[in-house]
Scaffold this motif. Structure first.
Motif: not given
Length: 430
Positions: A71, A73-74, A91, A95, A98, A102-103, A106, A113-115
């Protein structure tokens, strides 16, 4: 003339056409000077804008796939906006999709927010790797041809890396391809101290330009008379031209087209260092090199600055980018997405890329998934079971939109030669 006549034509097959001696006027500047109005093509601009978003999503997908944690991070992607070529914050961009990203919070810092990739995103990534493996031979040949056009069959890696997306090269091509094909590629130090990728094996069968192949096919389809004349050295190869409405009927434009097309064709794979840089012949040679380079890209386009990075290696004059505006029937210059992109007009038909390979078609599927997520992002991952049908529907809708936009152009009173493109867009980002 102190340069060899064999630089005028490249070999189509093992039997080369007879060489012609050039008249002296080919070595001076005699082409008609034509002032052309700035023309904006909405269809090509739309494609370039779409490709910018698609490339950014692919780069984010690759960054997540490479991450040891699986993943990003933002905070880590916040500074990537310019690198990704985005006009919106990273960011906000990630978003939007989706169905691919997937958000989640952490594990240690819930407010961060992580993705990560969705199951569908992971599946598409695995499919891409398989497609790339099946196309590896074609990719190696394409990279070889790019290096064959350079002066010393080598180019700096820092100039090739930005072209990975356009040329369809694997993410770590400078390691994987060099290791797998040691008889064809090697990383060496250039005279400027930069790491360069050098071609070790010249393959004559690859030294045939796309223009030559196209003329050969056209000649065979029409009985072959014109192509036989070229093989005998009695005529020159003509570049396909597609002018906006009204251009082709202008007398000055027609005279310029005829004069330019009659000039001898210099293959981009021939050594051109002996040609007078201020001659008509060099101008046609530059057009041929740019035409061939764009033909080798998956989408028949690239950023202008990427070509500038290879100016010396391709033996192009300092102000070679003026060619794009001087020959709008061959090239299209777009100012979308706060950068300057040059596209090959003949590479597009009815709002779509001509002869898109398997990797390009896979990227189209990726884009349809992106588009589905953008339209239905409030539903998020709930749509994944229906995604295949939705993607197909989106594809049909998109094709209809692009077809209706194909002929839409805008014309202003500004002339290409008077337009200061640098002040329009500033410095291109890599």
């Amino acid at each position: 003339m102190n340069w060899r006549i064999k630089a005028l034509f490249s070999t189509i097959s093992s039997t080369s056409p007879p060489r012609q001696t050039l008249a002296n006027h080919h070595q001076i500047r005699t082409l008609v000077r034509v002032r052309l109005k700035w023309v904006k093509n909405r269809s090509l601009d739309h494609i370039i804008e779409t490709q910018t978003d698609l490339k950014a999503a692919f780069l984010l997908k690759d960054a997540i796939a490479r991450s040891s944690t699986g993943h990003v991070t933002s905070k880590s992607i916040a500074a990537w906006q310019k690198l990704l070529g985005l006009t919106v914050p990273t960011l906000r961009f990630i978003r939007r999709y989706p169905t691919l990203f997937e958000e989640f919070p952490h594990p240690k810092f819930p407010s961060l927010p992580c993705f990560r990739l969705t199951n569908y995103g992971l599946m598409l990534h695995k499919q891409e790797l398989l497609v790339s493996q099946t196309l590896e031979s074609d990719t190696v040949d394409r990279l070889s041809r790019v290096l064959m056009m350079t002066r010393d069959q080598m180019a700096p890696l820092q100039s090739l890396h930005p072209l990975q997306w356009d040329l369809g090269l694997p993410d770590d091509f400078d390691r994987t391809l060099v290791k797998k094909y040691p008889d064809r590629f090697r990383v060496v130090k250039g005279s400027n101290g930069l790491n360069c990728l050098k071609l070790l094996q010249w393959r004559s069968e690859l030294a045939v330009s796309e223009l030559q192949k196209g003329n050969e096919r056209a000649g065979l389809n029409s009985g072959g008379e014109e192509f036989r004349k070229f093989r005998r050295g009695l005529t020159a190869l003509a570049f396909p031209m597609s002018f906006p409405r009204g251009y082709g009927a202008q007398k000055k434009v027609k005279a310029w087209m005829e004069e330019f097309q009659k000039l001898p064709y210099v293959s981009p794979y021939e050594d051109s260092r002996g040609i007078d840089p201020n001659s008509n012949l060099m101008e046609k040679r530059v057009v041929g090199v740019l035409h061939e380079f764009l033909s080798l890209t998956l989408y028949k386009k690239t950023k202008r600055n990427y070509l500038r990075n290879l100016r010396a290696e391709l033996n192009l004059p300092h102000k070679f980018t003026r060619i794009f505006t001087r020959y709008p029937g061959i090239f299209y210059l777009s100012l979308k997405c706060k950068t300057t992109t040059v596209a090959l007009r003949e590479g597009y038909r009815r709002g779509k890329v001509v002869d898109l390979n398997a990797l390009g078609r896979h990227r189209e599927k990726f884009y349809y998934v992106m588009r589905t997520g953008l339209i239905h992002r409030n539903k998020g991952l709930d749509l994944l079971p229906q995604l295949d049908d939705l993607a197909n529907e989106g594809k049909e809708e998109l094709e209809e939109e692009e077809e209706s936009e194909e002929e839409e152009v805008e014309m202003s009173d500004r002339c290409y030669e008077d337009l200061d493109l640098e002040s329009e867009v500033g410095s291109d980002e890599d």
